[in-house]
Structures are given as structure tokens and as C-alpha cells.
Design an enzyme around this catalytic site. Structure first.
Site, short mmCIF file in Angstrom:
data_model
loop_
_atom_site.label_atom_id
_atom_site.label_comp_id
_atom_site.label_asym_id
_atom_site.label_seq_id
_atom_site.Cartn_x
_atom_site.Cartn_y
_atom_site.Cartn_z
N GLU A 7 -37.24 17.89 -8.10
CA GLU A 7 -38.50 17.41 -7.55
C GLU A 7 -38.78 18.06 -6.19
O GLU A 7 -39.93 18.37 -5.88
CB GLU A 7 -38.47 15.89 -7.43
CG GLU A 7 -38.46 15.19 -8.79
CD GLU A 7 -38.42 13.68 -8.68
OE1 GLU A 7 -39.38 13.04 -9.13
OE2 GLU A 7 -37.42 13.15 -8.16
N GLU B 235 -33.00 11.83 -15.12
CA GLU B 235 -33.15 10.44 -14.69
C GLU B 235 -33.15 9.45 -15.85
O GLU B 235 -32.66 8.33 -15.72
CB GLU B 235 -34.43 10.29 -13.87
CG GLU B 235 -34.37 10.85 -12.46
CD GLU B 235 -34.76 12.30 -12.39
OE1 GLU B 235 -35.00 12.81 -11.28
OE2 GLU B 235 -34.83 12.97 -13.46
#
Length: 265
Positions: free
Chosen positions: A116, A136
Site C-alpha cells: 500500500e 490481508e
């Protein structure tokens, strides 16, 4: 400006280029203190007129960053949004909103919050032996610090959902093919490749660089009808800059332009 914090180092490279390194080896995990330092560093770089282009990398070659330090989770469990995610999003936004080009030099593994962070940069160069991923979902969560909206912009909605649904790693060749990274470089040479590109970009007119970054970010998701007036608004001051006058003159005189260099320290 050249200083070493505990978890981030900042080194001027000359010619308007600055190298920012995550200094939390071997995996450069993203901790709360690192996020605080990143926000501080970005604010300083924004105010430093001698810096035109930033290269963001990680220490070592094992990983750019593998994302969050899971050992911190128990300390933030009672309010993850306020204690962790808010600051993480603010730090990554600081990369995207920095009014100067940011190039991510990615060695080794890039995953989770590290991915990210990389996606918040303007250009990504990945080791040809590297890999990227958003695992995730395997923790029962989702990429909550930009993955949901930055990944689809880079690779398209369907591919982004596939990557996030599966949580698997994507190898370097596939990352390049789908547009997750701009370029590949030989393992161990990514930082130099990024610095070389940064030096080339830093020699371009500073005002035009700022406007390109702002315009692409602001107008990229708008329709033509919504965006064309702002596009004209961005254009008006650009035609009055000394660099624009020099560029046009150089073209007509059939010579290389001599744009204003970055100011000295």
C-alpha cells in the site's frame, strides 16, 4: 537536509534528488513510530525547495517492506481505526499528496502495508526477483490503508479483486505485465535504477512536475466534461513560467533547453 531518524533515513543525492530509506531491517515492518517519522519527513521534504524528486526504498535487499508489525496489534486492538489505520492512511497519503514526484525502489518482498505504501508513490521499480502481494484476507481483514482504492486504479477492478481475494504473491514479471510496477531492474540494482530515473526527472521544470502530479491525481477519475475546465486552469500559470519560455525558445533554436536548476542548500 540530511539526517538519520531511528526508522527512516534521509540523504540528499544532489541535483534535486533525495533518497528516503525505511530503516527497520531485515523486513522494514511498518510500525507506529515509523509512520510518525514518515509524516514528519514528508512535511520537511514538501518545504524543501532543493528537493525535486524523492526516491523511497527499504534498507537491505530482503524486503522493501512486509507491512504492519503484527506484534503491535494487541496494543491497538480496542480501537484499531484511531490507533493504527488513521495514522497509516495519513502517512501513505503524505506520499501521494507530496507535490513532487516519488519513485519507489522495491527490492525483495513487498506486501501488505508495504504494498500500500508503494502504491501511494508515483512510479514503482521492482527487482526482477521481487514479489508483491496483499495477504490481508488471510488474517481475516482487508487492505485498509489505500489498497481498496489505489490497486484498482493501477491494475483494473477485476485484477485488483483477484489479488485481494486470493492473498497470493504476484511475481515480478506479472507485476510488470499488469501495470502494478512501471519497470523491473536486476536484483540488487533497483535503488540505482530509481536514482538514475530520479535524476532525469529532476532536471525537468519544477512547476510542470508539480502540476502534472496534481493534475493526474485530481483529474484522473473525472469525466472529460468534469475535468476540462480544471485542465485549462492548470495551464494558465504554466505558460507564464521562465521554464516554459526557455523550453519554447530552445525548441525554436534547435538546442537543448536550460531549465532552472534546483536551489542549493
Amino acid at each position: 537536509m540530511e539526517y538519520r531518524n531511528k526508522l527512516i533515513t534521509v540523504e540528499k543525492q544532489g541535483g534535486g534528488v533525495c533518497l528516503v530509506s525505511l530503516n527497520n531491517p531485515p523486513l522494514n515492518v511498518v510500525t507506529l513510530p515509523l509512520l510518525e517519522e514518515m509524516r514528519d519527513v514528508m512535511a520537511k521534504l514538501e518545504a524543501d525547495d532543493a528537493v525535486r524528486v524523492v526516491v523511497l526504498t527499504g534498507s537491505g535487499v530482503k524486503a522493501f517492506s512486509v507491512g504492519s508489525d503484527v506484534k503491535e496489534f494487541p496494543d491497538v486492538w480496542d480501537d484499531v481505526v484511531e490507533k493504527k489505520l488513521k495514522g497509516e492512511n495519513e502517512a501513505f497519503n503524505a506520499l501521494e499528496f507530496l507535490p513532487k514526484p516519488v519513485i519507489a525502489a522495491l527490492e525483495g518482498t513487498v506486501c501488505g502495508g508495504g504494498c500500500e505504501m508503494a502504491m501511494a508513490c508515483d512510479i514503482r521499480i521492482l527487482s526482477d526477483q521481487g514479489k508483491m502481494g496483499m495477504p490481508e484476507i488471510n488474517l481475516g481483514i482487508f487492505p485498509a490503508s489505500g489498497g481498496l482504492f489505489r490497486l484498482p486504479k493501477l491494475v483494473g477492478m477485476a485484477k485488483a479483486m483477484e489479488i485481494m481475494y486470493l492473498g497470493d504473491f504476484v511475481d515480478a514479471a506479472e507485476c510488470h505485465r499488469i501495470g502494478l510496477v512501471n519497470r523491473l531492474a536486476p536484483a540488487g540494482q533497483v535503488k540505482e535504477a530509481a536514482l538514475e530515473l530520479a535524476r532525469t526527472i529532476a532536471a525537468k521544470p519544477a512547476a510542470a512536475l508539480r502540476t502534472i502530479k496534481q493534475g493526474v491525481r485530481d483529474l484522473g477519475m473525472r469525466t472529460t466534461e468534469d475535468g476540462f475546465l480544471d485542465n485549462l486552469r492548470y495551464s494558465r500559470p504554466m505558460w507564464n513560467t521562465p521554464d516554459c519560455a526557455e523550453g519554447v525558445r530552445a525548441f525554436l533554436e534547435k538546442r537543448p533547453p536550460r531549465f532552472a536548476p534546483p536551489p542549493e542548500e
